[in-house]
Design a protein around this motif. Sequence first.
Motif, PDB file in Angstrom:
ATOM      1  N   VAL A 103      -5.910 -20.521 -16.411  1.00  0.00           N
ATOM      2  CA  VAL A 103      -7.270 -20.578 -16.922  1.00  0.00           C
ATOM      3  C   VAL A 103      -7.613 -19.591 -17.974  1.00  0.00           C
ATOM      4  CG1 VAL A 103      -9.548 -21.068 -16.107  1.00  0.00           C
ATOM      5  CG2 VAL A 103      -7.668 -21.656 -14.369  1.00  0.00           C
ATOM      6  N   VAL A 104      -8.213 -19.857 -19.016  1.00  0.00           N
ATOM      7  CA  VAL A 104      -8.630 -19.152 -19.923  1.00  0.00           C
ATOM      8  C   VAL A 104      -9.913 -19.321 -20.248  1.00  0.00           C
ATOM      9  CG1 VAL A 104      -6.332 -18.737 -20.967  1.00  0.00           C
ATOM     10  CG2 VAL A 104      -7.642 -20.296 -21.904  1.00  0.00           C
ATOM     11  N   HIS A 105     -10.672 -18.312 -20.271  1.00  0.00           N
ATOM     12  CA  HIS A 105     -12.087 -18.093 -20.916  1.00  0.00           C
ATOM     13  C   HIS A 105     -12.338 -18.246 -22.092  1.00  0.00           C
ATOM     14  CE1 HIS A 105     -13.519 -17.472 -16.751  1.00  0.00           C
ATOM     15  NE2 HIS A 105     -12.337 -16.747 -16.685  1.00  0.00           N
ATOM     16  N   TYR A 159      -3.254 -14.073 -26.942  1.00  0.00           N
ATOM     17  CA  TYR A 159      -2.918 -14.245 -25.617  1.00  0.00           C
ATOM     18  C   TYR A 159      -2.770 -15.561 -25.084  1.00  0.00           C
ATOM     19  CZ  TYR A 159      -4.328 -14.124 -20.765  1.00  0.00           C
ATOM     20  OH  TYR A 159      -4.314 -14.377 -19.046  1.00  0.00           O
ATOM     21  N   LEU A 160      -3.901 -16.708 -25.950  1.00  0.00           N
ATOM     22  CA  LEU A 160      -3.433 -18.172 -25.581  1.00  0.00           C
ATOM     23  C   LEU A 160      -2.044 -18.436 -26.025  1.00  0.00           C
ATOM     24  CD1 LEU A 160      -5.054 -20.719 -24.781  1.00  0.00           C
ATOM     25  CD2 LEU A 160      -5.121 -21.005 -27.347  1.00  0.00           C
ATOM     26  N   LEU A 209       0.273 -17.581 -23.464  1.00  0.00           N
ATOM     27  CA  LEU A 209       0.640 -18.530 -22.420  1.00  0.00           C
ATOM     28  C   LEU A 209       1.305 -19.672 -22.867  1.00  0.00           C
ATOM     29  CD1 LEU A 209      -3.070 -18.156 -20.954  1.00  0.00           C
ATOM     30  CD2 LEU A 209      -1.019 -17.497 -19.925  1.00  0.00           C
ATOM     31  N   VAL A 210       1.001 -20.396 -23.947  1.00  0.00           N
ATOM     32  CA  VAL A 210       1.519 -21.689 -24.325  1.00  0.00           C
ATOM     33  C   VAL A 210       2.925 -21.590 -24.465  1.00  0.00           C
ATOM     34  CG1 VAL A 210       1.563 -23.380 -26.099  1.00  0.00           C
ATOM     35  CG2 VAL A 210      -0.687 -22.498 -25.277  1.00  0.00           C
ATOM     36  N   GLU A 211       3.501 -20.453 -25.024  1.00  0.00           N
ATOM     37  CA  GLU A 211       4.775 -20.188 -24.857  1.00  0.00           C
ATOM     38  C   GLU A 211       5.661 -20.212 -23.565  1.00  0.00           C
ATOM     39  OE1 GLU A 211       5.626 -16.800 -27.483  1.00  0.00           O
ATOM     40  OE2 GLU A 211       7.654 -16.908 -26.838  1.00  0.00           O
ATOM     41  N   LEU A 243      -3.468  -4.058 -20.364  1.00  0.00           N
ATOM     42  CA  LEU A 243      -4.919  -4.652 -20.581  1.00  0.00           C
ATOM     43  C   LEU A 243      -5.426  -3.429 -21.531  1.00  0.00           C
ATOM     44  CD1 LEU A 243      -6.392  -6.537 -19.108  1.00  0.00           C
ATOM     45  CD2 LEU A 243      -7.313  -4.961 -17.647  1.00  0.00           C
ATOM     46  N   LEU A 244      -5.272  -2.460 -21.504  1.00  0.00           N
ATOM     47  CA  LEU A 244      -6.003  -1.311 -22.704  1.00  0.00           C
ATOM     48  C   LEU A 244      -5.573  -2.053 -23.960  1.00  0.00           C
ATOM     49  CD1 LEU A 244      -5.613   1.958 -21.078  1.00  0.00           C
ATOM     50  CD2 LEU A 244      -7.878   0.958 -21.994  1.00  0.00           C
ATOM     51  N   ASP A 245      -4.237  -2.248 -24.255  1.00  0.00           N
ATOM     52  CA  ASP A 245      -3.633  -2.790 -25.371  1.00  0.00           C
ATOM     53  C   ASP A 245      -4.437  -3.969 -25.688  1.00  0.00           C
ATOM     54  OD1 ASP A 245      -1.737  -0.809 -25.629  1.00  0.00           O
ATOM     55  OD2 ASP A 245      -0.199  -2.219 -24.697  1.00  0.00           O
ATOM     56  N   GLU A 246      -4.955  -4.960 -24.859  1.00  0.00           N
ATOM     57  CA  GLU A 246      -5.656  -6.137 -25.308  1.00  0.00           C
ATOM     58  C   GLU A 246      -6.818  -5.908 -25.500  1.00  0.00           C
ATOM     59  OE1 GLU A 246      -4.862  -9.045 -22.250  1.00  0.00           O
ATOM     60  OE2 GLU A 246      -6.669 -10.085 -22.815  1.00  0.00           O
ATOM     61  N   ALA A 247      -7.559  -4.997 -24.884  1.00  0.00           N
ATOM     62  CA  ALA A 247      -8.897  -4.566 -25.146  1.00  0.00           C
ATOM     63  C   ALA A 247      -9.087  -4.087 -26.593  1.00  0.00           C
ATOM     64  CB  ALA A 247      -9.390  -3.714 -23.791  1.00  0.00           C
ATOM     65  N   LEU A 248      -8.440  -3.135 -26.792  1.00  0.00           N
ATOM     66  CA  LEU A 248      -8.205  -2.470 -28.088  1.00  0.00           C
ATOM     67  C   LEU A 248      -8.036  -3.675 -29.051  1.00  0.00           C
ATOM     68  CD1 LEU A 248      -6.313   1.004 -27.138  1.00  0.00           C
ATOM     69  CD2 LEU A 248      -9.067   0.558 -28.059  1.00  0.00           C
TER      70      LEU A 248
END
Lengths: 120, 547
Positions: free
Chosen positions: A98-100, A107-108, A111-113, B406-411
Motif C-alpha cells: 500500500v502506498v500513500h 520508491y514506487l 515496489l513495481v519491480e 529511511l534517512l536516505d529516502e527522507a533526504l
Amino acid sequence: MATRVLVVDDEAGMRETLVDILEGAGYEVAAAPDGIAALATVEDSAFDVVLMDIRMPGPDGVTVLQRMGPPPPRVIMMTAYAVEDQLRQAIDAQAFAVVHKPFQIGYLLGLVEGAAEEAS
Amino acid sequence: MEPTIDERAHDVRRGALRGLSLVVLVVLLLAAGGAAWGTRRVVHDQEHRLLSERTSEVGLILQTAISAVQAQLANAGTASRLANGSQQAFIDATKVDVATTPNLLTEALLAPAPDNRDGFVILAAVGPSNKVGDVFTGERADAIRKAISSPGKMTSTRVLTDRGKKTLGLAAGPPTAPPGQVMYRETSVSPAGQSRTAAAQPFSELNVVLYASKTAEPSQALLSSTKIKIPLQGDVVNQPFNLGATAWLLSVTAQHPLVGSLASRTPWFVLVGGLLLGLLMAYVLEVVLRRRDYALALVDERTAALRTSLGALESAQEQLVRQERLAAVGQLASAVGHELRNPLGVISNSLYLIRGATSESPDDRLKRHVATAEREVSAATLIISDLLDFARAREPIVASVDVSALLDEALEVAPPPHGITVARENGAALPGVAADRDQLRQVLLNLITNGYDAMNDGGELNIATAASNGRVAITVRDHGSGMTEDTRSHLFEPFFTTKPRGVGLGLAVTQRIVGAHGGTISVDSKPGEGAAFTVSLPVFTEAPAAQ
C-alpha cells in the motif's frame, strides 16, 4: 516479454502520469478509470502487476482486488486517505503493498519491480 | 489535610465554653448572687426589726421588775420615815423583801457619814452582809450620792466583785427615802444562771443579756437568759436601758430566726435557684451555639465542595470546548488534506516526468526550478501528513525498519536547500528499529526540514545514528540560532511555531508518534548554539514489546 502493468485510477491526471512514468521505465502499461473496467481488462488479458487506487466510484479498490483472480495478480494499492480500516482490509486482501499519495516515484518503481519479480 | 466535617464537629463538641455562654453564665451567676444578697438584706432587716420589737418588750418586762424593786424600796423608805429611822421598824418593813429575795445581801437606809465627806453610814439594815454603822465608800457611795441628787430616780452601782462574789447595788434617794437619806439594796448577781425573769415566756426565743454599764462589758453582765457566751455574737440588738438615772444596756439576739426558718433560708434558695438557672441557661445556649457552629461548618464544607465541583466542571467544560475546537479543526484539516493529496500526487508525478524530460537540457535554471517545485511539493505533503496525523492519531503498524535507508529516502524527499549540506555519521551496522515506516519517515522529515528552516544562512546539518542497550538513537543537529528556554518549553505544543510559515504541528505530531512507538525525544539547545533533537527507539524483536 515485457512485464504488463495495469493502472486503475479515476483521476485522469494520476492515471496518465503513471502510465507515462511506467512506460518510461520500460513496462507495458494499460489503464482503467474504475473498478468495473479494471475487472473487464483483467479478464481480457493477464497482467503481472496492478496499480490501483483504493477510493474510486463504483466498487472500491479493495473490493476489486478481492474479485480478481484466481490467480490474483500482484496488486499495489494507492491511497490518498490514511484510513486505517482500508489499510487493514487491503493487507487482509493480500495486496502486495500500500502506498500513500503523493509517493516517491523511485520508491514506487522499486515496489513495481519487486512485484514483477515475484510474479515471474 | 483539610479536616472532615465529622472531625470538625468533634472539635466543636470538645471545645471550651463559648464566649457568649460564658458571659451569660457569669451574668446570671452575678444576678443570682445579687438577688440572694438583696433577699438576705430584706430578711435580715425584717429579722432585725422583729428582734428590736422583742427587745423593747423585754425592756418593758425588766422595767416592770425594776419598778417592783423600787416599790419595795419605797415601802421600806416610807416605813423608816414613819418610824424615824428605827432599826426595828426597818426590819419589819423589809421582812417581806428578805423573804422573797433569796439573793439579797443588804437592804439598808443610809445617810451621809458625819466623819467622812465621801462616805455614807448605815442607819438601819437587814441582810447578811452589813450592819448598822457600816460606812459605804467608793462605787457604792457614788451610786448613793447620785441617787440623792436625782430625786425620784433609782441609780445602780456597776457590778461589784467582792471576795469573788458579784454583787449589784441599787439606790433610791428622796422621795423614796426620807429627806437626806437613801434606800440601798445590794443583791448577788449570777449572770450565767437562768434567772426567773429570763425563763419567762417573752425570753424563750431570745438570748438576753443585761449589762450594768452603757456598753457590753462582760464583767457587768447582770443577767443572761441562758448559758451563752458574753458578749453576744451575730445579729445583736443593743438597746439602752435606763435604770432611773443610770444607763444600762440590754443586749438581745434571737435563738432562732424570728421570721421563721423558711424565710431566713430564702436567700439561699434564691442563690441556689439562680445558680441552677444560670447553669441551665448557659448549657442551653452552649448547645444552641454548638449546633449553629456545626451547621455553619457543614455549610462551609458543602460550599467548598460545591466550589470544587464547579471548578472541576468549568475546567472540564473548557477542555471539552478546546477538544471540540481541535476536533473541528482536525475534521476540516483532514478533509482538506485528503483532497489535496491527490492533486499533489499528480503534480509530483508530473514533476518527475518533467525532470526526466529536462535531464538532457543544458538549461540549469530549468532543473533548479523543477527541484524547487519538487521540494515545495514535499513540504506541502509533510504539512498535510502532520495535519492528518494530528487530527486522527493512527496506531503504528510496527515492522523492522532500517533507519539508514529511511534517512536516505527522507533526504531524497527533502533534499537540502541551497547553502546547506548534510553530514551523515552512521554508527556501525544499525539493527532494525520497531517502527511504522510511514510514521517514522514523517518524524525524520520533520526533524530534517526543521533543521533546514533553522539555518536560513546555510550551514551543516549533522545526522548521527547510534545503537546501544537495545535502542537506536537518531540525532539531528542544526547550527542555527538555537532557542530560548521559553521556546523550548512550548516546543511540543500543537500550533506552536516560530517559523514564518507552517501550522506548528510538526513537533507535536513527532512527539506523539515517538511516544506511540515507546520511544523518547529530547532536545538540547541554547540561544546561538543551534539545536540537537534526539529520537530514541526500541530495536525490533520478533515479539515487539511496544505492541
